[in-house]
Write a protein that holds these residues in place. Structure first.
Motif, PDB file in Angstrom:
ATOM      1  N   THR A  94       0.901  -1.203   0.000  1.00 21.27           N
ATOM      2  CA  THR A  94       0.025  -0.043  -0.035  1.00 21.27           C
ATOM      3  C   THR A  94       0.896   1.270   0.224  1.00 21.27           C
ATOM      4  O   THR A  94       2.147   1.169  -0.139  1.00 21.27           O
ATOM      5  CB  THR A  94      -1.023  -0.198   1.135  1.00 21.27           C
ATOM      6  OG1 THR A  94      -0.274   0.196   2.378  1.00 21.27           O
ATOM      7  CG2 THR A  94      -1.735  -1.254   1.387  1.00 21.27           C
ATOM      8  N   ALA A  95       0.017   2.313  -0.120  1.00 22.27           N
ATOM      9  CA  ALA A  95       0.876   3.708  -0.013  1.00 22.27           C
ATOM     10  C   ALA A  95       1.603   3.705   1.308  1.00 22.27           C
ATOM     11  O   ALA A  95       2.652   4.609   1.332  1.00 22.27           O
ATOM     12  CB  ALA A  95      -0.023   4.990  -0.441  1.00 22.27           C
ATOM     13  N   ALA A  96       1.264   3.262   2.271  1.00 22.61           N
ATOM     14  CA  ALA A  96       1.924   3.114   3.585  1.00 22.61           C
ATOM     15  C   ALA A  96       2.845   1.896   4.026  1.00 22.61           C
ATOM     16  O   ALA A  96       2.976   1.706   5.068  1.00 22.61           O
ATOM     17  CB  ALA A  96       0.718   3.403   4.910  1.00 22.61           C
ATOM     18  N   HIS A  97       3.322   1.410   2.759  1.00 22.45           N
ATOM     19  CA  HIS A  97       4.259   0.288   2.888  1.00 22.45           C
ATOM     20  C   HIS A  97       5.444   0.448   3.900  1.00 22.45           C
ATOM     21  O   HIS A  97       5.934  -0.459   4.430  1.00 22.45           O
ATOM     22  CB  HIS A  97       4.811  -0.236   1.686  1.00 22.45           C
ATOM     23  CG  HIS A  97       5.615   0.794   0.924  1.00 22.45           C
ATOM     24  ND1 HIS A  97       6.938   0.892   1.196  1.00 22.45           N
ATOM     25  CD2 HIS A  97       5.247   1.793   0.087  1.00 22.45           C
ATOM     26  CE1 HIS A  97       7.463   1.907   0.384  1.00 22.45           C
ATOM     27  NE2 HIS A  97       6.516   2.628  -0.171  1.00 22.45           N
ATOM     28  N   SER A 110      -4.989  12.974   8.744  1.00 19.14           N
ATOM     29  CA  SER A 110      -3.967  12.963   7.627  1.00 19.14           C
ATOM     30  C   SER A 110      -2.752  12.096   8.028  1.00 19.14           C
ATOM     31  O   SER A 110      -2.887  11.542   9.109  1.00 19.14           O
ATOM     32  CB  SER A 110      -3.415  14.441   7.114  1.00 19.14           C
ATOM     33  OG  SER A 110      -2.841  14.721   8.388  1.00 19.14           O
ATOM     34  N   GLY A 111      -2.052  11.682   7.055  1.00 22.25           N
ATOM     35  CA  GLY A 111      -1.084  10.954   7.287  1.00 22.25           C
ATOM     36  C   GLY A 111      -1.111   9.560   6.869  1.00 22.25           C
ATOM     37  O   GLY A 111      -0.501   9.064   5.969  1.00 22.25           O
ATOM     38  N   ILE A 112      -1.997   8.639   7.825  1.00 22.83           N
ATOM     39  CA  ILE A 112      -2.174   7.487   7.646  1.00 22.83           C
ATOM     40  C   ILE A 112      -3.724   7.435   6.922  1.00 22.83           C
ATOM     41  O   ILE A 112      -4.150   7.140   5.716  1.00 22.83           O
ATOM     42  CB  ILE A 112      -2.094   6.520   8.422  1.00 22.83           C
ATOM     43  CG1 ILE A 112      -0.621   6.638   8.876  1.00 22.83           C
ATOM     44  CG2 ILE A 112      -2.215   4.915   7.973  1.00 22.83           C
ATOM     45  CD1 ILE A 112      -0.220   5.670  10.157  1.00 22.83           C
ATOM     46  N   ALA A 113      -4.715   7.518   7.929  1.00 22.92           N
ATOM     47  CA  ALA A 113      -5.885   7.963   7.303  1.00 22.92           C
ATOM     48  C   ALA A 113      -6.100   9.035   6.959  1.00 22.92           C
ATOM     49  O   ALA A 113      -5.479  10.156   7.607  1.00 22.92           O
ATOM     50  CB  ALA A 113      -6.890   7.469   8.685  1.00 22.92           C
TER      51      ALA A 113
END
Length: 202
Positions: free
Chosen positions: A126-129, A180-183
């Motif tokens: 995911t984008a947060a890998h 923001s940031g992750i969620a």
């Protein structure tokens, strides 16, 4: 909100920019970040997002642990406090209960609150890998609240029946909040938030 001061080690970042021979503006260009937003964040008047901190780590070739510490997120060696795993964080910032009946516990520093709990990021692909495998600790409470001191911090947030992890800010309508940031969400009605106290990287 304009007077809020977050615990940012500005001297660390200034020294890092000198060592890497890069200006704030040049770094902002590489990051696609507004220089004004960078200035506010370095003065502790705006929270860096986790993705921004990861970009600084990647572009300047410094450990993400050091960057997180410089903005007040403690990355200490594990100690004596053990916290049960109560949630799994996905790449969208949503937290769901862990599968299976086994009780998993993670070690954190001894000065974490006695009644703390852990969430593990499982964000591969995911984008947060870059957060995959990290463990986030927070203090469990019997009631949720919206303490103003949590604004600008990375928190576990309750929105109805949904749990989310993100930086919490005031929304564009009174009584609502942005994440923001992750969620990432705008104008959410939140029942309460619990600040993330410590992050153990993978």
């Amino acid at each position: 909100m304009a007077d809020r001061i977050l615990p940012v080690n500005t001297a660390y970042f200034d020294g890092l920019f000198r060592d890497r021979q890069i200006s704030r503006r040049a770094l902002c260009t590489k990051m696609g970040m507004d220089p004004g937003a960078m200035s506010l964040a370095l003065r502790g008047r705006r929270a860096f997002t986790l993705s921004e901190l990861q970009l600084i780590s990647d572009l300047l070739s410094v450990p993400i642990h050091d960057v997180l510490q410089a903005v007040g997120l403690r990355i200490d060696p594990p100690g004596a406090r053990h916290a049960p795993l109560v949630g799994i964080l996905d790449g969208t910032g949503r937290v769901s209960p862990p599968a299976g009946g086994d009780v998993v516990r993670f070690a954190g520093p001894a000065d974490l609150p006695e009644d703390c709990a852990a969430i593990q990021a499982r964000t591969a692909g995911t984008a947060a890998h870059w957060l995959d495998g990290a463990v986030l600790f927070f203090e469990k409470r019997t009631t949720w609240s919206l303490d103003p001191s949590a604004l600008g911090r990375l928190c576990l947030a309750q929105a109805g029946d949904t749990l989310l992890v993100g930086h919490v800010e005031r929304g564009y309508r009174q009584g609502l909040y942005n994440l923001s940031g992750i969620a990432v969400a705008t104008n959410l009605a939140l029942e309460g938030v619990l600040p993330i106290l410590w992050i153990h990287p993978r």
